[in-house]
Write a protein that holds these residues in place. Structure first.
Motif, PDB file in Angstrom:
ATOM      1  N   LEU A   1      -0.078  16.800  -1.390  1.00 24.92           N
ATOM      2  CA  LEU A   1       0.753  15.864  -1.230  1.00 24.92           C
ATOM      3  C   LEU A   1       0.398  14.714  -2.126  1.00 24.92           C
ATOM      4  N   VAL A   2      -0.525  14.298  -2.123  1.00 26.89           N
ATOM      5  CA  VAL A   2      -1.004  13.190  -2.874  1.00 26.89           C
ATOM      6  C   VAL A   2      -0.886  13.359  -4.501  1.00 26.89           C
ATOM      7  N   GLN A   3      -1.327  14.638  -4.794  1.00 25.96           N
ATOM      8  CA  GLN A   3      -1.268  15.090  -6.007  1.00 25.96           C
ATOM      9  C   GLN A   3       0.356  14.994  -6.808  1.00 25.96           C
TER      10      GLN A   3
ATOM     11  N   SER B   1       1.461   5.909 -22.818  1.00 18.51           N
ATOM     12  CA  SER B   1       2.866   5.969 -23.761  1.00 18.51           C
ATOM     13  C   SER B   1       4.040   6.390 -22.846  1.00 18.51           C
ATOM     14  N   ARG B   2       3.811   6.791 -21.711  1.00 17.21           N
ATOM     15  CA  ARG B   2       4.953   7.188 -20.894  1.00 17.21           C
ATOM     16  C   ARG B   2       5.440   6.102 -19.957  1.00 17.21           C
ATOM     17  N   LYS B   3       4.936   4.940 -19.900  1.00 17.30           N
ATOM     18  CA  LYS B   3       5.184   3.842 -19.106  1.00 17.30           C
ATOM     19  C   LYS B   3       6.289   3.110 -19.891  1.00 17.30           C
TER      20      LYS B   3
ATOM     21  N   MET C   1       0.849  -1.437  -0.162  1.00 22.33           N
ATOM     22  CA  MET C   1      -0.044  -0.096   0.140  1.00 22.33           C
ATOM     23  C   MET C   1       1.167   1.302   0.025  1.00 22.33           C
ATOM     24  N   THR C   2       0.439   2.101  -0.855  1.00 17.56           N
ATOM     25  CA  THR C   2       1.223   3.517  -1.115  1.00 17.56           C
ATOM     26  C   THR C   2       0.267   4.577  -0.400  1.00 17.56           C
ATOM     27  N   LEU C   3       0.838   5.656  -0.193  1.00 18.93           N
ATOM     28  CA  LEU C   3       0.145   6.983   0.155  1.00 18.93           C
ATOM     29  C   LEU C   3      -0.961   7.233  -0.671  1.00 18.93           C
ATOM     30  N   VAL C   4      -0.923   7.212  -1.962  1.00 14.91           N
ATOM     31  CA  VAL C   4      -1.642   7.485  -3.138  1.00 14.91           C
ATOM     32  C   VAL C   4      -2.731   6.613  -3.035  1.00 14.91           C
TER      33      VAL C   4
ATOM     34  N   LEU D   1       4.836  10.321  -9.559  1.00 13.39           N
ATOM     35  CA  LEU D   1       6.045   9.375  -9.198  1.00 13.39           C
ATOM     36  C   LEU D   1       5.413   8.011  -9.271  1.00 13.39           C
ATOM     37  N   ASP D   2       4.073   7.851  -9.145  1.00 11.70           N
ATOM     38  CA  ASP D   2       3.436   6.341  -9.014  1.00 11.70           C
ATOM     39  C   ASP D   2       3.252   6.012 -10.511  1.00 11.70           C
ATOM     40  N   LYS D   3       3.811   4.470 -10.800  1.00  6.67           N
ATOM     41  CA  LYS D   3       3.483   4.125 -12.190  1.00  6.67           C
ATOM     42  C   LYS D   3       2.279   3.857 -12.544  1.00  6.67           C
ATOM     43  N   HIS D   4       1.439   3.706 -11.348  1.00  7.00           N
ATOM     44  CA  HIS D   4      -0.167   3.313 -11.711  1.00  7.00           C
ATOM     45  C   HIS D   4      -1.127   4.705 -12.485  1.00  7.00           C
TER      46      HIS D   4
END
Length: 111
Positions: free
Chosen positions: A93-95, A108-110, A20-23, A100-103
């Motif tokens: 902070l979440v935004q 196209s950026r992945k 689990m991440t903060l996001v 930085l979160d790959k999800h």
């Protein structure tokens, strides 16, 4: 109350996951808030069963009698939603962390 506890248990189990991440936690808390807000007017499974029991005068083969005061259902749901909302991680902070979160990256950026 059982409906609310069911949703809070589900949220708690999700938040306890090792990955689990903060996001992600922010997303799950918002989802739970949305579910509880919707349940405020419609109720959940247990609410519907208990309302049927009250209208028939029996709940699980037990005769219901007049008791103490009732819980104000919409107010109770609002209280739980307000408490969850206060626990949401700081929005800015979440935004920032979403970048930085790959999800949350576009396909196209992945690559």
């Amino acid at each position: 109350m059982k409906d609310i506890l069911r949703e809070l248990q589900s949220l708690s189990l999700k938040l306890q996951r090792r990955e689990m991440t903060l996001v992600d936690s922010s997303v799950h808390i918002k989802q739970t808030i949305n579910v509880l807000t919707a349940m405020k007017t419609t109720g959940g499974r247990s609410t519907k069963k208990s309302e049927q029991g009250v209208s028939s005068g029996f709940f699980k083969d037990v005769e219901l009698t007049e008791g103490r005061g009732k819980i104000n259902k919409p107010r109770f749901y609002e209280s739980v939603v307000a408490t969850l909302t206060k626990r949401l991680p700081e929005s800015s902070l979440v935004q920032t962390l979403k970048a930085l979160d790959k999800h949350f990256w576009q396909e196209s950026r992945k690559t």
